[in-house]
Design a protein around this motif. Structure first.
Motif, mmCIF file in Angstrom:
data_model
loop_
_atom_site.group_PDB
_atom_site.id
_atom_site.type_symbol
_atom_site.label_atom_id
_atom_site.label_comp_id
_atom_site.label_asym_id
_atom_site.label_seq_id
_atom_site.Cartn_x
_atom_site.Cartn_y
_atom_site.Cartn_z
ATOM 1 N N VAL A 197 0.831 -1.207 0.000
ATOM 2 C CA VAL A 197 0.000 0.000 0.000
ATOM 3 C C VAL A 197 0.867 1.259 0.000
ATOM 4 O O VAL A 197 0.598 2.215 -0.737
ATOM 5 C CB VAL A 197 -0.973 -0.006 1.202
ATOM 6 C CG1 VAL A 197 -1.695 1.333 1.323
ATOM 7 C CG2 VAL A 197 -1.991 -1.136 1.061
ATOM 8 N N ARG B 194 -11.839 -6.610 1.255
ATOM 9 C CA ARG B 194 -11.339 -5.653 2.253
ATOM 10 C C ARG B 194 -10.010 -5.049 1.813
ATOM 11 O O ARG B 194 -9.790 -3.845 1.959
ATOM 12 C CB ARG B 194 -11.188 -6.330 3.614
ATOM 13 C CG ARG B 194 -12.523 -6.639 4.263
ATOM 14 C CD ARG B 194 -12.367 -7.047 5.704
ATOM 15 N NE ARG B 194 -13.661 -7.219 6.321
ATOM 16 C CZ ARG B 194 -13.908 -7.035 7.604
ATOM 17 N NH1 ARG B 194 -12.921 -6.675 8.413
ATOM 18 N NH2 ARG B 194 -15.113 -7.219 8.099
ATOM 19 N N GLU C 221 -9.188 -1.137 0.914
ATOM 20 C CA GLU C 221 -8.062 -0.453 1.551
ATOM 21 C C GLU C 221 -7.145 0.185 0.503
ATOM 22 O O GLU C 221 -6.734 1.349 0.628
ATOM 23 C CB GLU C 221 -7.264 -1.431 2.410
ATOM 24 C CG GLU C 221 -6.052 -0.799 3.081
ATOM 25 C CD GLU C 221 -5.109 -1.808 3.726
ATOM 26 O OE1 GLU C 221 -4.135 -1.373 4.350
ATOM 27 O OE2 GLU C 221 -5.348 -3.026 3.578
ATOM 28 N N ARG C 222 -6.846 -0.562 -0.555
ATOM 29 C CA ARG C 222 -5.967 -0.057 -1.598
ATOM 30 C C ARG C 222 -6.632 1.081 -2.371
ATOM 31 O O ARG C 222 -5.996 2.088 -2.698
ATOM 32 C CB ARG C 222 -5.563 -1.193 -2.540
ATOM 33 C CG ARG C 222 -4.696 -2.243 -1.864
ATOM 34 C CD ARG C 222 -4.478 -3.468 -2.743
ATOM 35 N NE ARG C 222 -3.526 -3.213 -3.799
ATOM 36 C CZ ARG C 222 -2.206 -3.227 -3.639
ATOM 37 N NH1 ARG C 222 -1.668 -3.450 -2.449
ATOM 38 N NH2 ARG C 222 -1.397 -3.017 -4.659
ATOM 39 N N GLU D 125 -8.938 3.146 -1.260
ATOM 40 C CA GLU D 125 -8.978 4.340 -0.409
ATOM 41 C C GLU D 125 -7.601 5.003 -0.315
ATOM 42 O O GLU D 125 -7.497 6.233 -0.284
ATOM 43 C CB GLU D 125 -9.500 3.985 0.982
ATOM 44 C CG GLU D 125 -11.005 3.734 1.019
ATOM 45 C CD GLU D 125 -11.543 3.589 2.423
ATOM 46 O OE1 GLU D 125 -10.828 3.040 3.282
ATOM 47 O OE2 GLU D 125 -12.701 4.002 2.652
#
Length: 205
Positions: free
Chosen positions: A16, A44, A48-49, A51
């Motif tokens: 990330v 999920r 996350e990535r 966002e």
């Protein structure tokens, strides 16, 4: 501005932190659109990535596109979705996304190109322009002549993808294609900003 001109598809192997760095540098170098790709099925992790990339793109004017997943795009309020031929049908995706988000579709054959004329999509990803070692299930290698022909047959903007790099980008651009999509030419570059700037220079006006 043409949002498709230099279209970055992210590498799902990047951490990330590295992903954020690459996207930030690539946009500074001239990338005009970013598609987040996550092929491992972990929703999920995908959110996350997405966002994380959204945070980097905020305020830049560069759209965020989510690969395959309409639910993830809606969850993070992305600017659009890019669908493959085995994903949700475009008409259903458009209904969920509404009229204002971008909707792209991968096209891998002449039949799919023709069918796309009646679909509610904003642009097409024409694949693959050139064969690559990473694409083992290649349906068609369009080549420059096939790309030129597709541009005359389609009413949608076309983004060329597959085997495009600095060495052949100028020839691809000369077809008048609306944009080119790249992964490793930017994501694997030592300096993503310089790589993006060099690619833009190869594309000419």
């Amino acid at each position: 501005m043409n949002p498709y001109r230099l279209y970055l598809v992210t590498d799902e192997q990047l951490s990330v932190d590295r992903l954020q760095h690459v996207v930030g540098e690539a946009v500074a170098g001239g990338v005009t659109l970013v598609q987040v790709r996550e092929k491992h099925g972990d929703v999920r992790a995908f959110i996350e990535r997405a966002e994380a990339v959204q945070d980097v793109l905020r305020g830049t004017g560069v759209p965020l596109i989510i690969n395959d997943r309409v639910d993830v795009a809606l969850a993070v309020n992305a600017d659009g979705v890019h669908l493959g031929q085995s994903d949700m049908p475009a008409a259903y995706a458009r209904r969920l996304l509404g009229p204002d988000r971008l909707l792209g579709l991968s096209v891998e054959s002449d039949g799919q190109l023709l069918e796309a004329e009646s679909l509610p999509v904003d642009y097409l990803g024409l694949s693959a322009i050139f064969a690559t070692p990473t694409k083992t299930n290649l349906i068609k290698e369009w080549g420059l002549n096939g790309l030129s022909r597709a541009l005359t047959q389609s009413s949608h903007p076309i983004v060329a993808i597959g085997g495009i790099h600095a060495g052949n980008l100028r020839e691809v651009s000369k077809t008048g294609v609306h944009g080119v999509a790249l992964v490793s030419a930017i994501c694997a570059a030592p300096c993503p900003r310089s790589a993006a700037a060099m690619l833009i220079s190869h594309m000419g006006e």
